[in-house]
Design an enzyme around this catalytic site. Sequence first.
Site, PDB file in Angstrom:
ATOM      1  N   GLY A 183      -6.867   3.676   4.569  1.00 27.91           N
ATOM      2  CA  GLY A 183      -5.514   3.829   5.099  1.00 27.91           C
ATOM      3  C   GLY A 183      -5.154   2.853   6.199  1.00 27.91           C
ATOM      4  O   GLY A 183      -4.314   3.147   7.050  1.00 27.91           O
ATOM      5  N   SER A 184      -5.761   1.650   6.180  1.00 31.62           N
ATOM      6  CA  SER A 184      -5.398   0.693   7.241  1.00 31.62           C
ATOM      7  C   SER A 184      -3.939   0.266   7.104  1.00 31.62           C
ATOM      8  O   SER A 184      -3.255   0.049   8.106  1.00 31.62           O
ATOM      9  CB  SER A 184      -6.332  -0.521   7.233  1.00 31.62           C
ATOM     10  OG  SER A 184      -6.082  -1.363   6.136  1.00 31.62           O
ATOM     11  N   ASN A 185      -3.449   0.175   5.875  1.00 30.43           N
ATOM     12  CA  ASN A 185      -2.018  -0.143   5.700  1.00 30.43           C
ATOM     13  C   ASN A 185      -1.144   1.011   6.182  1.00 30.43           C
ATOM     14  O   ASN A 185      -0.119   0.786   6.833  1.00 30.43           O
ATOM     15  CB  ASN A 185      -1.708  -0.474   4.235  1.00 30.43           C
ATOM     16  CG  ASN A 185      -2.091  -1.896   3.885  1.00 30.43           C
ATOM     17  OD1 ASN A 185      -1.418  -2.843   4.266  1.00 30.43           O
ATOM     18  ND2 ASN A 185      -3.212  -2.059   3.192  1.00 30.43           N
ATOM     19  N   LEU A 194      -1.673   6.544 -11.614  1.00 24.84           N
ATOM     20  CA  LEU A 194      -0.314   6.315 -12.115  1.00 24.84           C
ATOM     21  C   LEU A 194       0.599   7.418 -11.594  1.00 24.84           C
ATOM     22  O   LEU A 194       0.212   8.584 -11.538  1.00 24.84           O
ATOM     23  CB  LEU A 194      -0.303   6.358 -13.649  1.00 24.84           C
ATOM     24  CG  LEU A 194      -0.724   5.111 -14.398  1.00 24.84           C
ATOM     25  CD1 LEU A 194      -0.641   5.370 -15.901  1.00 24.84           C
ATOM     26  CD2 LEU A 194       0.127   3.906 -14.021  1.00 24.84           C
ATOM     27  N   ASN A 199       4.624  -0.154  -4.254  1.00 25.36           N
ATOM     28  CA  ASN A 199       3.170  -0.252  -4.181  1.00 25.36           C
ATOM     29  C   ASN A 199       2.785  -1.609  -3.609  1.00 25.36           C
ATOM     30  O   ASN A 199       3.535  -2.580  -3.749  1.00 25.36           O
ATOM     31  CB  ASN A 199       2.588  -0.121  -5.604  1.00 25.36           C
ATOM     32  CG  ASN A 199       1.082  -0.249  -5.638  1.00 25.36           C
ATOM     33  OD1 ASN A 199       0.372   0.346  -4.832  1.00 25.36           O
ATOM     34  ND2 ASN A 199       0.577  -1.047  -6.579  1.00 25.36           N
ATOM     35  N   HIS A 250      -0.330  -4.471  -3.827  1.00 32.91           N
ATOM     36  CA  HIS A 250      -1.478  -4.844  -4.653  1.00 32.91           C
ATOM     37  C   HIS A 250      -2.102  -6.126  -4.097  1.00 32.91           C
ATOM     38  O   HIS A 250      -1.374  -7.064  -3.740  1.00 32.91           O
ATOM     39  CB  HIS A 250      -1.016  -5.058  -6.100  1.00 32.91           C
ATOM     40  CG  HIS A 250      -2.170  -5.332  -7.027  1.00 32.91           C
ATOM     41  ND1 HIS A 250      -2.965  -4.319  -7.523  1.00 32.91           N
ATOM     42  CD2 HIS A 250      -2.680  -6.495  -7.500  1.00 32.91           C
ATOM     43  CE1 HIS A 250      -3.910  -4.857  -8.282  1.00 32.91           C
ATOM     44  NE2 HIS A 250      -3.767  -6.173  -8.284  1.00 32.91           N
TER      45      HIS A 250
HETATM   46  C1  GAR Z   1      -5.196  -2.570  -0.115  1.00 32.81           C
HETATM   47  O1  GAR Z   1      -5.784  -3.838  -0.092  1.00 32.81           O
HETATM   48  C2  GAR Z   1      -4.259  -2.467  -1.316  1.00 32.81           C
HETATM   49  O2  GAR Z   1      -3.656  -3.680  -1.663  1.00 32.81           O
HETATM   50  C3  GAR Z   1      -5.213  -2.013  -2.387  1.00 32.81           C
HETATM   51  O3  GAR Z   1      -6.050  -1.082  -1.749  1.00 32.81           O
HETATM   52  C4  GAR Z   1      -6.230  -1.490  -0.401  1.00 32.81           C
HETATM   53  C5  GAR Z   1      -6.066  -0.277   0.497  1.00 32.81           C
HETATM   54  O4  GAR Z   1      -6.509  -0.562   1.788  1.00 32.81           O
HETATM   55  N1  GAR Z   1      -4.493  -1.434  -3.484  1.00 32.81           N
HETATM   56  C6  GAR Z   1      -4.834  -1.616  -4.758  1.00 32.81           C
HETATM   57  O5  GAR Z   1      -5.823  -2.260  -5.095  1.00 32.81           O
HETATM   58  C7  GAR Z   1      -3.895  -0.959  -5.777  1.00 32.81           C
HETATM   59  N2  GAR Z   1      -4.134  -1.455  -7.088  1.00 32.81           N
HETATM   60  P1  GAR Z   1      -6.242   0.433   3.006  1.00 32.81           P
HETATM   61  O6  GAR Z   1      -6.710   1.822   2.564  1.00 32.81           O
HETATM   62  O7  GAR Z   1      -7.084  -0.109   4.125  1.00 32.81           O
HETATM   63  O8  GAR Z   1      -4.766   0.400   3.324  1.00 32.81           O
END
Ligand code: GAR
Length: 193
Positions: A13-15, A88, A103, A105
């Site tokens: 969940g850093s984003n 999905l 989303n 990616h």
């Molecule tokens: C992110 O890099 C995002 O782009 C990726 O998961 C990571 C989550 O990081 N998403 C995918 O690969 C979706 N297909 P986070 O938990 O540190 O935010």
Amino acid sequence: MKKRIAIFASGSGSNAQKIMEHFKKSNEAEVALILTNNPYAYVLQRADNFEVPSHIFDKKEFYETNKILALLNNLNIDLVVLAGFLWLVPLNLLKAYPNKIINIHPSLLPKYGGKGMYGERVHEAVLANKETESGITIHFVNENFDDGEIIHQSKFRVDKGDDLEMMKFKVQQLEHTHFPKVIEGLLKKMKSI
Ligand code: GAR
């Protein structure tokens, strides 16, 4: 009234954290809910730290009931953000939130997207193919994996010697910089409709 964001995340969940930080000071929007399918996800701790309510659900609830739809409706959610969420999205949610589910990616879609392409697997594939650039994509969500209309892309250079850790770092830098701003831009546009 502030616009209200719900974030779905399955992992660290850093984003989600960057988005919560960004909107904590905002008069325009707020993160109203964090949702996860993973009861052990660190994103739940981050939600607590920001005093944002969270909801844990399982596959059955997500795909076979309208509970999550009701929750989003009750909280007057304007925008749904997938930030590291790998399932999905079911049709009931897609229909209720047309062009309001986005989303992020970790590649330059349509390259390195689709089922099974997430997180480190994407970076490994990019490195294995000796790509000289990669990047991030923010897009609207539809019924397929990584397939909806693209809202934003940014690129970085893959240098000789870049390894998995460096790829993760470069992607994360771009994601953390751009995702909150892209969300803000979308919410502003929604206002003028
Ligand atoms: C992110 O890099 C995002 O782009 C990726 O998961 C990571 C989550 O990081 N998403 C995918 O690969 C979706 N297909 P986070 O938990 O540190 O935010």
